[in-house]
Scaffold this motif. Structure first.
Motif, PDB file in Angstrom:
ATOM      1  N   TYR A   1      -2.222   1.434   6.494  1.00 21.62           N
ATOM      2  CA  TYR A   1      -1.255   0.924   7.201  1.00 21.62           C
ATOM      3  C   TYR A   1      -0.714  -0.450   6.941  1.00 21.62           C
ATOM      4  N   ASN A   2       1.111  -0.330   7.536  1.00 18.17           N
ATOM      5  CA  ASN A   2       1.555  -1.642   6.602  1.00 18.17           C
ATOM      6  C   ASN A   2       1.074  -2.561   5.936  1.00 18.17           C
ATOM      7  N   ASN A   3       0.874  -2.100   5.180  1.00 15.14           N
ATOM      8  CA  ASN A   3       0.686  -2.813   3.831  1.00 15.14           C
ATOM      9  C   ASN A   3      -0.520  -3.554   3.949  1.00 15.14           C
ATOM     10  N   THR A   4      -1.674  -2.380   4.296  1.00 18.77           N
ATOM     11  CA  THR A   4      -3.203  -3.175   4.673  1.00 18.77           C
ATOM     12  C   THR A   4      -4.589  -1.680   4.801  1.00 18.77           C
ATOM     13  N   TYR A   5      -5.674  -2.457   4.611  1.00 14.97           N
ATOM     14  CA  TYR A   5      -5.933  -0.854   4.442  1.00 14.97           C
ATOM     15  C   TYR A   5      -7.642  -1.161   5.658  1.00 14.97           C
ATOM     16  N   TYR A   6      -7.816  -0.584   5.781  1.00 20.18           N
ATOM     17  CA  TYR A   6      -8.519   0.378   7.452  1.00 20.18           C
ATOM     18  C   TYR A   6      -9.358   0.070   7.158  1.00 20.18           C
ATOM     19  N   LEU A   7     -11.037   0.158   7.684  1.00 24.24           N
ATOM     20  CA  LEU A   7     -12.286   1.132   7.167  1.00 24.24           C
ATOM     21  C   LEU A   7     -12.105   2.586   8.557  1.00 24.24           C
TER      22      LEU A   7
END
Ligand SMILES: O=C(O)[C@H](CCc1ccccc1)CC1(C(=O)N[C@@H](Cc2c[nH]c3ccccc23)C(=O)O)CCCC1
Ligand SMILES: [Ca+2]
Ligand SMILES: [Zn+2]
Length: 307
Positions: free
Chosen positions: A25-31
């Motif tokens: 999301y929004n050029n970043t990755y979340y756990l």
């Protein structure tokens, strides 16, 4: 901004590489794992020892979907093992999350400062870093993650009151399901306990005495129902039902034993159940599922520990 599932990689507490269900999301990755049924998500946070926020803290993210840093190790394992325990309950008992209603499974790592413990808070899991001598990051042990999440299962089923014999049963069911998830040894917490010493653990189901737990009713510890008394010794007296579980698993095998334990926990046990009624609940569950020979194996297991 496209929102979608991704597969990342990470380094766990013990230096092992594993793939992770993440969210872009929004050029970043979340756990943030949305792959499970019934829309339950598995989400992992870092609250920086409470320095900037209380619980849950901040989502653990990585711009490259590669969670390789020292600080990310605890989150990698908390996230991965929560998914493993979800899958265990779903694949083995068709249970969707801890409440069988697909509730989100939330973990926070780096809780407290050199905190030598972990817990189910009633709403989420929290994991300390340990002080590096007694423990390393506690989410690095899949049996500890299974132990904590099983507290949530118990709270939404039998509701065993966390004191005296019902509390020791609460503890024992968490250790026993910790064994079912991590059945390569009879030890609890060995992967993160005393990183400088090999072969030891927090507890042993096969030999509770090894870590100062009773393994027979004649060693039951009558401790005060206070925090200092471990609420009547819930982490001490659990050695007795733990040893009975060891005998039961040895005589019936894991696949039958886990179904018997799950049925007892979800069908027969109640908040005030004591050791005697747990024996009865397990005998009945064994009889229901596998007949009288299984029931007599349970009977024998509990008589071996003095019940
Ligand atoms: O889930 C549980 O039963 C334990 C939860 C302890 C807790 C309770 C209430 C508020 C905060 C923390 C955590 C674990 C546990 O068995 N703790 C024991 C042993 C222990 C771990 N770290 C310690 C440090 C000092 C003394 C005892 C301990 C305890 O808290 O007794 C389970 C698996 C590993 C850690
Ligand atoms: Ca283990
Ligand atoms: Zn516990």
């Amino acid at each position: 901004n496209v929102v979608h599932e991704a597969t990342g990689t990470g380094t766990g507490v013990l230096g092992d590489t594993k793939s992770l269900n993440t969210y872009a999301y929004n050029n970043t990755y979340y756990l943030f794992d949305t792959t499970k049924p019934m829309n339950g998500v598995i989400e992992t946070f870092d609250n920086y020892g409470g320095q900037y926020s209380s619980l849950p803290g901040y989502y653990v993210t990585d711009s490259g979907n590669t969670f390789y840093s020292e600080r990310q190790k605890a989150a990698v394992d908390a996230h991965y093992y929560a998914g493993e325990v979800f899958d265990y309950y779903y694949d083995t008992f068709n249970r969707v999350s801890y409440d069988n209603n697909g509730s989100d499974i939330r973990s926070t790592v780096h809780y407290g400062s050199n905190y030598n413990n972990a817990a189910w808070t009633g709403n989420q899991m929290i994991y300390g870093d340990g002080d590096g001598s007694t423990f390393t990051y506690l989410s690095g042990a899949d049996d500890i993650v299974a132990h904590e999440l099983t507290h949530a299962v118990t709270d939404t089923t039998a509701g065993l009151i966390y004191e005296n014999q019902s509390g020791a049963l609460n503890e024992s069911f968490s250790d026993v399901f910790g064994y079912f998830v991590d059945s390569e040894d009879w030890l609890m917490g060995e992967d993160v306990y005393t990183p400088g010493v090999s072969g030891d653990a927090l507890r042993s189901l096969s030999n509770p005495n090894a870590y100062n737990q009773p393994d027979h009713m004649n060693e039951y510890q009558n401790l005060p129902n206070t925090e200092a008394g471990d609420w009547g010794g819930v982490h001490i007296n659990s050695g007795i039902p733990n040893k009975a579980a060891y005998y039961t698993i040895n005589s019936l095998g894991i696949s039958k034993a886990q179904q018997i334990y799950y049925r007892a926990l979800t069908v027969y046990l109640t908040p005030s159940s004591n050791f005697q009624s747990a024996k009865a609940a397990l005998q009945q569950s064994a009889q229901d599922l596998y007949g009288s020979s299984a029931k007599s194996a349970v009977t024998q297991a509990w008589s071996n520990v003095g019940l």
